[in-house]
Structures are given as structure tokens and as C-alpha cells.
Scaffold this motif. Structure first.
Motif, PDB file in Angstrom:
ATOM      1  N   GLU A 167       0.827  -1.202   0.000  1.00 21.83           N
ATOM      2  CA  GLU A 167       0.000   0.000   0.000  1.00 21.83           C
ATOM      3  C   GLU A 167       0.868   1.261   0.000  1.00 21.83           C
ATOM      4  O   GLU A 167       0.601   2.217  -0.743  1.00 21.83           O
ATOM      5  CB  GLU A 167      -0.908  -0.033   1.230  1.00 21.83           C
ATOM      6  N   ALA A 171       1.145   4.079  -3.107  1.00 19.91           N
ATOM      7  CA  ALA A 171       0.912   5.506  -2.866  1.00 19.91           C
ATOM      8  C   ALA A 171       2.107   6.328  -3.343  1.00 19.91           C
ATOM      9  O   ALA A 171       1.941   7.392  -3.956  1.00 19.91           O
ATOM     10  CB  ALA A 171       0.650   5.746  -1.385  1.00 19.91           C
ATOM     11  N   GLN A 175       1.347   9.059  -6.262  1.00 22.91           N
ATOM     12  CA  GLN A 175       1.323  10.443  -5.778  1.00 22.91           C
ATOM     13  C   GLN A 175       1.896  11.431  -6.793  1.00 22.91           C
ATOM     14  O   GLN A 175       1.310  12.494  -7.026  1.00 22.91           O
ATOM     15  CB  GLN A 175       2.079  10.545  -4.457  1.00 22.91           C
ATOM     16  N   LEU A 672      -4.991   3.611   1.541  1.00 25.32           N
ATOM     17  CA  LEU A 672      -4.421   4.199   0.335  1.00 25.32           C
ATOM     18  C   LEU A 672      -4.884   5.635   0.122  1.00 25.32           C
ATOM     19  O   LEU A 672      -4.073   6.514  -0.186  1.00 25.32           O
ATOM     20  CB  LEU A 672      -4.781   3.344  -0.881  1.00 25.32           C
ATOM     21  N   LEU A 676      -2.507   9.026  -0.047  1.00 25.82           N
ATOM     22  CA  LEU A 676      -2.451   9.905  -1.211  1.00 25.82           C
ATOM     23  C   LEU A 676      -2.909  11.318  -0.875  1.00 25.82           C
ATOM     24  O   LEU A 676      -2.420  12.301  -1.425  1.00 25.82           O
ATOM     25  CB  LEU A 676      -3.318   9.339  -2.341  1.00 25.82           C
TER      26      LEU A 676
END
Length: 685
Positions: A167, A171, A175, A672, A676
Motif C-alpha cells: 500500500e 501511494a 502520488q 491508500l 495519497l
């Protein structure tokens, strides 16, 4: 270690814990708890063998009192249930843990009361919290991300260590793309390309397909952003958007070879390619860019094939050190993408590559862990729950369930009601028509049939007679089709295609594989009917001619993929003789495979789980509700099932179970979205 676990039995765990012959005292209590867990797990769509695995993991921690050991086993099982339901973490302490822990621990502890939470479940939740607060079980539970243990406790959540790591990595990879502009051309050039595509629409069935305003916005966003998200319910024109987007890209100078198309399953990838190919062929006044795309358009692949997965090595060809050559990657049915596969895809993208993800955020997420698409939608919502329209486009108009058609209008209305969390048999006008017996079914709109006990067999009899048996199909299914060096001839392909289309028009959808109302038992019951029709003994004939089948695991050697559907046919072989073979459509032709070679990769698919039906469309579906409320019954599950149908939905079961499903919003716990966007936790969809 995995091989050891695969061969474990419950007696192994009992032996390791010194419980042989235990009937009373601490040992007897622990054994009873293990037996209760084993009995409860099928209601969560988990094999009872998972109880054995939990006991083995708990046995790594030797110095625990029996009450602590039971709490640890329950915690491990709860984390497994959450992972199986798609969560990447589970709240286990604090106020937010009360509801999910009660829902999971209630069936595991048995004796549920009217609130769905038992006193025993509440006591167990407190025991788990106390174990976590004590810092005991350090051999199993890590407290910091740097420790490697099976579980990781970061209050108030319990994680599986490997899932948490995946996870965080996803991210970090998404991102830099989220909200970042990276237009394929200037705004003026993009606008001109979209306008030219709209002036040259494609046609389907004699009907001009024009882009709506929201569809144009989706195409523009996809051309302007490095990550574009397009979410829409069934039939909202996502395929038309992909086609228009490809046409726009080529007009902007991007070569078709630089574009990659993918979907999570082989069936979804095939449908994606077919729709694009058919759409390009139906552009009435094609420009030079359209002609180029028609002859050079990329074929959609499964995400595994796109990434070059090797089953023998268990590795991927494309990754961070060997990225995909594509400058644009378009993924359809993205709601079916799980955390690990999305992570692999994100790692394999070039830094400047464009990623376009299409899916339905209201649909069931992936079978495996993660609700990646839903979390991405949540991540681009502000604190007020408003979408960043430049990153994510929400499609609202459905073209599949035509509101102008009475049956389609009813199905569409029911899907909306389910999303609102309230379903009634009659709401001003009858939304769901009740039928007393199977013979009364009209297979039009939405109908409710509530059989009791053995009456489910009467429904299956009626379904078999109305949706499976057909004199013309029976005649074709009983034929022996010649399969020469060049495959089947045109006549055979046309006849086999008729069988495919007939069987693919309807499907029974089940909440689980197991239980009396599960896909396994219904498939077995339908197979018995087919065997009797063919004058065969069901236990002696695993498959008979004319039966629908599905591939349940990827077979790269034969290019068959999980979810691919075929039929069983009698085939005359070139070397003489005939045998039953599995036949699959391959574009405009068919391919046949020996049953022995496929082994247990093949299963009947008269009925499938609702999860397996994701991405599919049928004229008619029958949704078999469980006989009692079970934890996995949810709003998303029912919505996904109902929205598979174009013309007819038959709800088989009580209206109480339908209401229970609509009232329970499926909760997938994931970190998640907040990784983010820290504000996303307050704006979960």
C-alpha cells in the motif's frame, strides 16, 4: 512454510497445542473455540482450513495464557476475514472498531442476538484489545513498520505486513501523477481533435453514438492529465470514451503502437478489443487518423500479459528497471484491480507515461485485497466530498438499461434504490413483482421468487427448461463437430456461436461459492439435470455436451485466462474418433481443448459468484440470496449483481434478505486514500 500450511489439518494444530482428547478445562475451551471458528468461516466465504492456519500462526508465540491464545487466534482470523473481504487493514481497537469487530466476531463466537453482536463477541473484542495493549505476542505482532512479523499493529488498525508495504509503495508511485498536468498537446489542439471526432461519430446497430458533455470532459481530462480516473455505472458509455480517446490521441500525433490497452480479465480485455474494433469499422466519414487506427489499433491484453508475467518464474518482464514502452496505458474495469497488481502496473510505467483508469466506484472492488479504484476516487475528493473534476469524471447517464424500455427502466431504478440503501417491493409503482411459483416468472423487469426448502429445486427445473434447454440448441449440442488441421469450418463455427450466445444470455449469480445457495451446489444440481438429459450418470460424466464452462485459473500455455467462458462439445478429431472437448471463441473462430489437459482449471458456470460476474453483461440474471443473513451480504454485492442485467432480474429468496443486503454498506478498510491525500479519510465514498 506455505507448503507446510497447505498440508495442515485441524488435528495438526490441536496436536501442537496439546489438545488431543481435551474435553474440559483450558484445553477443552481452546478446542471448542477452534471448532466454532471452523464452523463459522464458510459464512465469510472462507475455507474452514483457515482456522488451522490461524492456530499454527498463534503457536509461534509460546508463552501465552489460554485466554490470550484464544484472543490471538481470533485476531488472526478476523484479519484473514478482513483481507478476504478486500480490506488492507482492520480497526481492532477504539470506537471505530466496535461495528466491524462485532460483525466478524459475532459469527465466530456464535450465539448472535438481535443486534448482531453477542456478549461473548464483546468480551472477545475486549480480550483482543487487552492483548494488543499488553505488548504480548511479540513473535506474531509487530508494533513498528520496521519489524517483520505476520501482523502489524498501528493503532487502531491491524495490518498484514506485506499488504501494508504494498500500500505504501503504490501511494509513492501514484502520488507524483495525481493532479499533475501533462497534456498531450495544447488546449487548442486537444479541443480541435475532440471536435473533429465528434463531427465523425461511429454507429452501432444503425444508431449514431454521440458523446455527451460528461463523456467529452472525460476524454479531455484523459488527454490533459498524467493520471485520469473515469467512474461510471454499467452502460454509461465508458467504452465509447476509450474509442474517442484513442481517436483523439492519433490526431495529436501519438502512434497506435505507443498505446497499451488492458483489463484485469481475459474476457474484459477481449470485449474491450472487440468494441474498439467494431466502433472503428463503423465510423461513417473516417479521417486519415481513423483509417490508421483501424489498421494499427492495439489489442487489449490482460494486465498480467501486458506486464509480461511468467507463471513458471513467477515474475514480471516489465517493472521499474524495464518499464513498459507505451506512452499511454488505458485500463478498463479498473474496479477489479487489486492492490498488488496495481502496484506492479504503477511500477512498470515510464515517468512521463499517461495512465487512464476506467471503472465503477460503486461496484464490488477486486476479489483480492484493496479497493484501489474506489480509493483513488476518494483521494481526489475534497473535505466536502466534491470531486476534482479535472482528475476524476463521474458518468451518470446509462445507455445499457434504456429508461425508455419498461424492463430496463425498472432494473435501473432498482440499482439506484440499492445504492441509496433502501429497497421495497412496491414504491408508488411496483418496482419488484412478486411471484408465488417458478411457473409464474415472466423474465421481464424485476421479479421476486421466494422458494422455501426443496422449492429451490423447482426453480432450477424451471430455469433449466426456460434458459438452458432449447430444442434447436439441444440439436446442435448433440452434434459431433469436425475439428481439422485448420480448426472448425465456417458452418461449425456459426453453430457453435449460436450455442455460446444462447448460454451467455443468462446466468445464475450467487453470493458465495459454498453453502446451500452457493455456486458450487447450484452448478452440481444443474449438471445433474444436463447428465440426465444426455442419459449419462452425473457421477460418471464430469461434463456433457452443451454445458457452459469457465476457466478459473490462468493457463498461459493455452492462452486461457481466469474468467474465460466456453462450452463442452462433441468433437471429431482429425486422427479419428470423437471426444468431449472444451471449446472457446477466439475472435471469429473457435479453439478446442482436451478436458484431461485442462484438468481442474475448468468448472461449470451455469452459476457463478457475483464477484466472478464483474464486467459481464447478460439479458437475464437470477440472483440467489442466502437463506439467512451472512456477513458478506452487502449493498455493493447486490448492486453489482442487479446491474449485470439488461432485461430481467429474478431475485430468488426473501425480500428480507434483499433489504438486508441493500442496508449494509460493504466496508473495505484501506489506507491508500489517506496516504495519497490526508483529507480523504473524511470524504470516503
Amino acid at each position: 512454510m506455505e507448503r507446510m500450511y497447505a498440508n495442515l489439518g485441524l488435528t495438526t494444530a490441536i496436536s501442537r497445542l496439546g489438545l488431543e482428547g481435551a474435553a474440559s478445562g483450558d484445553a477443552g475451551y481452546l478446542q471448542r473455540q477452534l471448532r466454532q471458528i471452523e464452523a463459522a468461516l464458510p459464512a465469510f466465504n472462507l475455507d474452514s482450513a483457515m482456522a488451522h492456519l490461524a492456530a499454527e500462526i498463534a503457536a509461534f508465540e509460546e508463552d501465552l495464557r489460554v485466554d490470550q491464545r484464544v484472543a490471538l487466534i481470533m485476531l488472526i482470523v478476523a484479519s484473514m476475514v478482513a483481507l478476504n473481504e478486500g480490506s488492507t487493514r482492520l480497526p481492532v481497537t477504539g470506537p471505530q472498531a466496535r461495528e466491524p469487530m462485532a460483525r466478524i466476531l459475532g459469527p465466530l463466537c456464535m450465539e448472535a442476538d438481535t443486534d448482531g453482536e453477542t456478549e461473548r463477541a464483546a468480551m472477545m473484542a475486549r480480550a483482543i484489545a487487552k492483548l494488543l495493549e499488553s505488548g504480548d505476542a511479540a513473535s506474531v505482532i509487530a508494533r513498528t513498520s520496521g519489524e517483520y512479523r505476520p501482523l502489524l499493529y498501528l493503532p487502531p488498525y491491524i495490518y498484514h505486513q506485506r499488504i501494508r508495504t504494498a500500500e505504501i509503495r503504490l501511494a509513492e508511485r501514484l502520488q507524483p501523477r495525481l493532479g499533475v498536468a501533462g497534456a498531450a498537446a495544447s488546449e487548442r489542439e486537444i479541443a480541435a481533435a475532440i471536435a473533429d471526432v465528434c463531427r465523425r461519430p461511429h454507429w452501432i446497430g444503425g444508431r449514431e453514438i454521440s458523446l455527451s458533455g460528461e463523456q467529452r470532459s472525460a476524454v479531455r481530462n484523459a488527454a490533459e492529465r498524467r493520471l485520469a480516473i473515469i467512474s461510471g455505472g454499467p452502460g454509461t458509455g465508458k467504452t465509447s470514451i476509450v474509442l474517442a480517446f484513442l481517436r483523439v490521441l492519433v490526431r495529436l500525433g501519438i502512434k497506435p503502437a505507443e498505446i497499451a490497452l488492458a483489463a484485469p480479465t481475459g474476457k474484459a480485455a477481449y470485449r474491450m478489443s472487440e468494441s474498439i474494433r467494431d466502433g472503428l469499422a463503423q465510423v461513417r466519414e473516417p479521417a486519415a487518423a481513423d483509417e490508421q487506427l483501424l489498421h494499427e489499433h492495439p489489442e487489449a491484453l490482460t494486465v498480467h500479459r501486458l506486464l509480461g508475467y511468467s507463471p513458471s518464474r513467477g515474475s514480471f518482464l516489465h517493472h521499474g528497471n524495464n518499464p513498459l514502452p507505451a506512452s499511454v496505458v488505458v485500463v478498463d474495469e479498473s474496479s477489479m484491480l487489486d492492490l498488488n497488481l496495481t502496484n506492479r502496473l504503477a511500477a512498470a510505467l515510464r515517468p512521463q507515461a499517461r495512465l487512464v483508469m476506467l471503472g465503477d466506484a460503486d461496484q464490488l472492488p477486486s476479489v483480492a485485497a484493496g479497493a484501489v479504484f474506489r480509493e483513488l476516487v476518494a483521494a481526489v475528493q475534497g473535505a466536502q466530498g466534491k470531486l476534482d473534476a479535472e482528475v476524476c469524471t463521474r458518468l451518470t447517464q446509462s445507455y445499457r438499461m434504456d429508461p425508455g424500455d419498461a424492463a430496463g427502466r425498472t432494473i435501473f431504478a432498482l440499482a439506484q434504490k440499492i445504492n441509496e440503501g433502501a429497497v421495497s417491493v412496491s414504491d408508488g409503482t411496483p418496482l419488484i413483482e412478486q411471484r408465488i411459483e417458478p411457473a409464474g416468472l415472466r423474465f421481464d423487469g424485476v421479479e421476486l421468487l421466494n422458494p422455501e426448502g426443496a422449492a429451490i429445486e423447482q426453480f432450477l427445473d424451471h430455469w433449466y427448461a426456460e434458459k438452458i434447454r432449447d430444442s434447436r440448441i439441444d440439436a446442435l449440442a448433440s452434434k459431433a463437430f469436425a475439428y481439422g488441421e485448420n480448426g472448425f469450418d465456417d458452418t461449425a463455427v456459426a453453430e457453435l456461436k449460436r450455442i455460446f450466445e444462447h448460454l451467455a444470455a443468462s446466468r445464475i449469480l450467487c453470493v458465495t461459492r459454498v453453502l446451500a445457495t452457493g455456486a458450487e451446489r447450484i452448478n452440481a444440481a444443474m449438471h445433474r439435470r444436463a447428465a440426465v438429459t444426455a442419459n449419462r450418470l452425473p457421477e460418471r460424466a464430469r461434463f456433457v455436451a452443451g454445458e457452459p464452462v469457465m476457466v478459473v485459473r490462468n493457463d498461459y500455455e493455452r492462452m486461457l485466462f481466469n474468467g474465460d467462458q466456453g462450452i463442452i462439445a462433441r468433437v471429431k478429431r482429425p486422427e479419428g474418433g470423437e471426444s468431449h472437448m472444451a471449446v472457446f471463441m477466439r475472435g471469429d473462430s473457435c479453439a478446442a481443448f482436451h478436458l484431461a489437459a485442462l484438468g481442474d482449471v475448468l468448472e461449470h458456470c451455469y452459476a457463478t459468484t457475483i464477484h466472478k460476474a464483474q464486467g459481464s453483461e447478460f439479458d437475464c440474471v437470477a440472483i440467489v440470496m442466502p437463506e439467512r443473513d451472512i456477513p458478506i451480504l452487502s449493498r455493493e454485492l447486490l448492486y453489482t449483481a442487479v446491474s449485470r442485467a439488461r432485461k430481467s432480474v429474478v431475485l430468488v429468496g426473501s425480500i428480507e434478505m434483499v433489504r438486508a443486503a441493500a442496508a449494509r454498506k460493504g466496508m473495505r478498510y484501506s489506507g491508500l486514500a489517506e496516504l495519497l491525500n490526508p483529507a480523504a479519510e473524511k470524504a470516503q465514498p
